[in-house]
Write a protein that holds these residues in place. Structure first.
Motif, PDB file in Angstrom:
ATOM      1  N   LEU A  59      -2.055   4.739 -12.865  1.00  0.00           N
ATOM      2  CA  LEU A  59      -1.944   3.594 -11.957  1.00  0.00           C
ATOM      3  C   LEU A  59      -2.468   2.334 -12.642  1.00  0.00           C
ATOM      4  O   LEU A  59      -3.462   2.387 -13.379  1.00  0.00           O
ATOM      5  CB  LEU A  59      -2.768   3.841 -10.693  1.00  0.00           C
ATOM      6  N   CYS A 107       0.856  -1.188   0.000  1.00  0.00           N
ATOM      7  CA  CYS A 107       0.000   0.000   0.000  1.00  0.00           C
ATOM      8  C   CYS A 107       0.888   1.233   0.000  1.00  0.00           C
ATOM      9  O   CYS A 107       1.807   1.333   0.824  1.00  0.00           O
ATOM     10  CB  CYS A 107      -0.923   0.021   1.216  1.00  0.00           C
ATOM     11  N   PHE A 108       0.652   2.143  -0.932  1.00  0.00           N
ATOM     12  CA  PHE A 108       1.343   3.440  -0.953  1.00  0.00           C
ATOM     13  C   PHE A 108       0.380   4.500  -0.421  1.00  0.00           C
ATOM     14  O   PHE A 108      -0.758   4.614  -0.915  1.00  0.00           O
ATOM     15  CB  PHE A 108       1.767   3.820  -2.377  1.00  0.00           C
ATOM     16  N   LEU A 112       5.408   9.216  -6.333  1.00  0.00           N
ATOM     17  CA  LEU A 112       4.677   8.135  -6.984  1.00  0.00           C
ATOM     18  C   LEU A 112       4.563   8.391  -8.486  1.00  0.00           C
ATOM     19  O   LEU A 112       4.706   7.457  -9.292  1.00  0.00           O
ATOM     20  CB  LEU A 112       3.281   7.993  -6.362  1.00  0.00           C
ATOM     21  N   VAL A 170      -3.564   2.290  -3.233  1.00  0.00           N
ATOM     22  CA  VAL A 170      -2.954   3.625  -3.158  1.00  0.00           C
ATOM     23  C   VAL A 170      -3.951   4.550  -2.478  1.00  0.00           C
ATOM     24  O   VAL A 170      -5.111   4.646  -2.889  1.00  0.00           O
ATOM     25  CB  VAL A 170      -2.595   4.174  -4.556  1.00  0.00           C
ATOM     26  N   THR A 212      -0.080   8.341  -0.163  1.00  0.00           N
ATOM     27  CA  THR A 212       0.496   9.573  -0.705  1.00  0.00           C
ATOM     28  C   THR A 212      -0.137  10.802  -0.046  1.00  0.00           C
ATOM     29  O   THR A 212      -1.333  10.820   0.258  1.00  0.00           O
ATOM     30  CB  THR A 212       0.291   9.674  -2.230  1.00  0.00           C
TER      31      THR A 212
END
Length: 938
Positions: A171, A81-82, A130, A147, A84
């Protein structure tokens, strides 16, 4: 409660509980010591069902819990999991929160400043990081499942907003997107777009604040509620409106100076009003909030200097908000956090004055502060050790610093160009900090009374809870080469047409198209009404219109000719000439003191609209009128040429500011020329009388069959309406053409320019294009051109840093008093060459129809930070560099970090055979020291 249920209902409820316990949401809910709100549960369930989610909720409502659930799901499923965020401070804060819950081994951080455990399953990063990973095809994207885009409403930001859309579009489809936004009025529209580009997306909107917000106005010593509620009705407090009426009816000192008498009763009433209606000082406001139990508080002041001054005013007033134990704890935390900063630098940074304020529970928070100092203020505020913070609006942008109260000093701010009223969205964002969930039962927003305040307008500001989300997306040069590299030109164009910007433009076209359709129906009706049984009335109306247009054109030409003649006559006037001003406020006898002839401006003007700063056309004579007034007249006062009636000598001792001098000279003027009569201006013969075109049109009109119709004028009125509606319809059609494929057309222009420069060839990018693809920044193309032309080859590290700073630095004010100091030697030459290359690119952009004002073109490089960057990279101490730069420490550190970021890009992108990569790395090492290198996260 369950005893009242039937056996079937109890069985259904038991099954439902069992099903909930089997979900990932059940153990996640146990991590919190409070029950989740309905909107949080709904969003989490949608996320667990495999959908993307858009959550729009007020500040402080807990929407980040949905983002944290995405983290929980990723760990449970063995995926990544990013998370941001738009700003580094928020990334650092979120990183710390997640480390506390999951441990440092599972959480990483990637910002422009820090890289910590970047291959962890959970990585917090800025959105730009990202975006760069997506274009570079980073291996870190493997296994990415979720994300989270916190503060996604940032895509409205005209400088950085495009990055959010780039990430959303590019993405991989397998990634579930969690978008967290402030309450916006068009959340459904944004959700529809996400549904289009990302697939099934659930839109969850919550207007509910978990902690109620009360609005107040502080007038003198009294706190008024802004609203008065009775049942379902919510109205502006009548007591507050009464105060405003009394204040507006006060007799102003200016009125008394005009000689208006004031009765004793009026003076007494004004004295009592003044005793009640005034704006309290900053120290008085904090003291009042403290006595009311409304601390901690954030006071928003839209000025850095104002924030610092507010702290000093509180200190000078003797205000103390901390006891001895709290002061000791503050000193302990501050000394621990600043242990790595050299003592010499602490003196320069105003450390001891800052610490005194912290010990008393008072602090400032703004972008000019050292990042470390800001982080310490945030930590102490959350711990309750700082109780009054004076902050600029940047604090409202997502940093977790909730307070019991928020104070707004004024409802006007400086936007860099002028003072403007804050918007409902800004008011909502600022006051949203008030009320700490789980601590306060209510939050308080306090606006300080200012003269001329309108309670009704303030209520409108407070009542408008939302603002629309508007895309700021534009294709940049770097974006273009990266897209073509991955997808080719045609597919890139299609991708850009899926942007939110184009989505909004296409939606707006729907309404315009409907209006065009209605107009066309109206045109049919008008055409039927103007039908004449004698002939084609549309043709007859066209002849009449052509006649009218020709007469108007000739009239304009005549007026322009008279203006030219009048200006030529004014050019001939000399000091001492007596004239008769033909019209205007100062019509009559006048003596020329200064002809006011504007000097001719040689040389080419500035490009792209800068001619608006040029002086008005024609002379503007300074005159003394017979009524003793000295005034500068304009061309509007001279519709016809004037000639001198007489000449007079102007005494050398004449002073236009002296009433006696004006009186004496005006008296002499009346004596000398008062009996003279101005020559009558003979009216010239109209050009229309001799115009052959007008004669032809009049003859055709008289010959036309419709000219003899009894209902001619009725038909003509319908024809006029027809023509007006037709003109409006054409304008609407042009608007539709302008909004269709706007993003793709901009991309086409960018593509053609890059092809002209050799960065693109068809569907392929060249070697130079690959260089440009690795340069991210506002001046990406300029940097690529400088690398390609070898402008920075052979420059020592410090001089390279000085040149690179011109790519990132932008002065806060456009009107710098003095030209910036620059390093000498080869750096000076290189900076000059950078400006010349920019000039070439600027001309090329104009040829291809690319405008910097639209957020696509390259602005001029600004060398205002070059000397500071050079001195710091040379190793000079902080006190010397800051003194020479005349810049706050926070700004200095921020610009240094941006220079370091671009130097890192150059080290990776520049041809390895040259000197730039090696010297860029050396420059990074030279600049990354002292306060610039220090970070509390790493």
């Amino acid at each position: 409660m369950t005893d009242d249920l039937s056996p079937a209902e109890r069985y259904a409820a038991a099954r439902k509980r069992a099903a909930e316990q089997a979900t990932a949401l059940a153990p996640f809910r146990d991590l919190y010591d409070f029950a989740l709100d309905a909107f949080q549960i709904e969003a989490c369930q949608a996320l667990e069902a495999g959908k993307g989610v858009l959550v729009a909720a007020p500040t402080g409502s807990g929407k980040t819990i949905v983002g944290e659930f995405a983290v929980h799901l990723a760990l449970e499923q063995g995926r990544k999991c990013f998370y941001t965020t738009p700003i580094k401070a928020l990334s650092n804060q979120k990183y710390s929160d997640l480390v506390k819950r999951y441990g440092a081994a599972k959480v990483g951080l990637l910002t422009g400043d820090n890289s910590v455990n970047s291959e962890a399953p959970i990585v917090v990063m800025t959105t730009e990081v990202l975006r760069n990973m997506l274009y570079a095809g980073s291996k870190s994207l493997l296994g990415l499942g979720y994300v989270v885009m916190d503060e996604v409403h940032y895509l409205s930001d005209r400088f950085r907003g495009a990055v959010w859309e780039e990430v959303i579009i590019h993405l991989p489809e397998s990634v579930a997107l969690v978008s967290l936004s402030a309450t916006v009025s068009n959340a459904e529209e944004f959700g529809d777009w996400l549904d289009t580009v990302r697939g099934d997306t659930e839109v969850i909107v919550s207007e509910h604040r978990p902690v109620p917000l009360w609005q107040h106005v502080l007038v003198g010593r009294r706190m008024y509620d802004l609203f008065e509620e009775s049942g379902e009705k919510r109205e502006v407090n009548p007591d507050l409106e009464r105060v405003a009426r009394m204040e507006n009816s006060r007799v102003r000192p200016a009125d008394r100076r005009r000689g208006r008498p004031q009765r004793a009763a009026d003076r007494e009433r004004e004295r009592r009003q003044r005793a009640r209606v005034w704006t309290p000082s900053r120290a008085e406001v904090i003291d009042r909030l403290d006595s009311e139990g409304l601390l901690p508080a954030i006071t928003f002041i839209f000025s850095r200097a104002g924030c610092e001054a507010a702290v000093q005013q509180c200190l000078y007033s003797g205000l103390r908000l901390n006891d001895a134990a709290a002061r000791a704890r503050v000193r302990e935390i501050v000394e621990e956090r600043t242990a790595d900063i050299p003592d010499r630098d602490l003196h320069v940074l105003g450390y001891f004055e800052w610490l005194e304020g912290l010990e008393r529970g008072i602090a400032a928070h703004h972008a000019g502060m050292l990042p470390t100092f800001k982080e310490i203020v945030e930590e102490l505020f959350v711990k309750g050790l700082v109780k009054a913070v004076f902050a600029t609006e940047t604090l409202a942008l997502g940093i977790n610093m909730p307070a019991r109260s928020v104070v707004l000093e004024k409802l006007v701010k400086w936007n860099g160009e002028q003072h403007v009223d804050i918007t409902p969205g800004e008011y909502t964002q600022l006051t949203g900090r008030a009320g700490r969930r789980g601590i306060d039962i209510e939050g308080h927003a306090v606006v300080l009374w200012q003269r001329g305040m309108d309670p009704g307008a303030l209520a409108g500001l407070a009542g408008a809870r939302t603002y629309p989300l508007r895309s700021s997306f534009k294709p940049s040069y770097n974006m273009a080469v990266n897209l073509v590299s991955q997808f080719g030109r045609h597919r890139s164009r299609e991708l850009l047409e899926t942007s939110f910007a184009q989505f909004q433009a296409d939606r707006s076209i729907v309404g315009i198209s409907r209006q065009v359709q209605r107009n066309e129906e109206g045109l049919e009706g008008y055409r039927a009404s103007m039908t004449c049984h004698l002939g084609d009335f549309e043709e007859y109306a066209r002849l009449r219109r052509e006649l009218k247009d020709r007469e108007t054109e000739l009239a304009k030409q005549g007026a322009a000719q008279r203006r030219v003649q009048a200006a030529a006559a004014l050019e001939k006037l000399r000091p001492g000439d007596v004239i008769h001003v033909p019209t205007g406020k100062f019509a009559g006898l006048a003596l020329i003191l200064d002809p006011g002839a504007s000097p001719s401006r040689g040389g080419p003007g500035n490009r792209r609209g800068h001619d608006r700063f040029s002086e008005p056309e024609g002379p503007r004579p300074l005159v003394l009128t017979a009524q003793r007034q000295v005034k500068r007249l304009s061309a509007m006062d001279f519709p016809v040429p004037v000639e001198p009636l007489e000449r007079m000598r102007i005494p050398k001792s004449f002073n236009a500011r002296s009433p006696q001098s004006r009186r004496d000279l005006a008296s002499a003027l009346r004596t000398k020329a008062g009996h003279l009569t101005p020559p009558r201006h003979r009216k010239q013969r109209s050009a229309a009388a001799d115009d052959t075109e007008i004669a032809r049109l009049r003859a055709e009109i008289r010959r036309h069959p419709c000219h003899g119709c009894d209902q001619r004028e009725d038909h003509a009125r319908w024809a006029e309406r027809y023509q007006r509606l037709k003109r409006d319809t054409r304008q609407l059609e042009r608007r539709i053409e302008g909004r269709t494929n706007t993003i793709a057309r901009t991309f086409d222009r960018v593509y053609r320019l890059l092809s002209e420069l050799g960065y693109l060839e068809g569907d392929e990018i060249t070697e130079d294009g690959r260089l440009l693809a690795r340069l991210y920044g506002e001046l990406d193309l300029l940097a690529a051109e400088c690398l390609r032309d070898g402008v920075w080859e052979g420059l020592p590290p410090a001089e390279l840093a000085a040149c690179v700073s011109a790519l990132v630095y932008e002065a806060r004010s456009n009107d710098e008093a003095l030209p910036p100091k620059l390093p000498g030697g080869r750096a000076h030459t290189a900076l000059g060459e950078m400006v010349r290359i920019w000039g070439r690119l600027d001309a090329l952009e104009e040829d291809f129809g690319i405008a910097a004002t639209e957020g696509v073109g390259q602005r001029e490089p600004d060398p205002g930070f070059s000397w500071a960057a050079y001195r710091w990279a040379e190793g000079h101490p902080l006190d010397e560099v800051l003194r020479e730069a005349d810049m706050p420490a926070g700004d200095f550190v921020r610009w240094c970090k941006q220079v370091i970021d671009v130097l890192g890009q150059l080290a990776a992108a520049a041809p390895p055979a040259g000197t730039v990569p090696k010297n860029a790395r050396k420059a990074v090492d030279a600049m990354l020291r002292g306060v610039v290198a220090y970070t509390s996260v790493a």
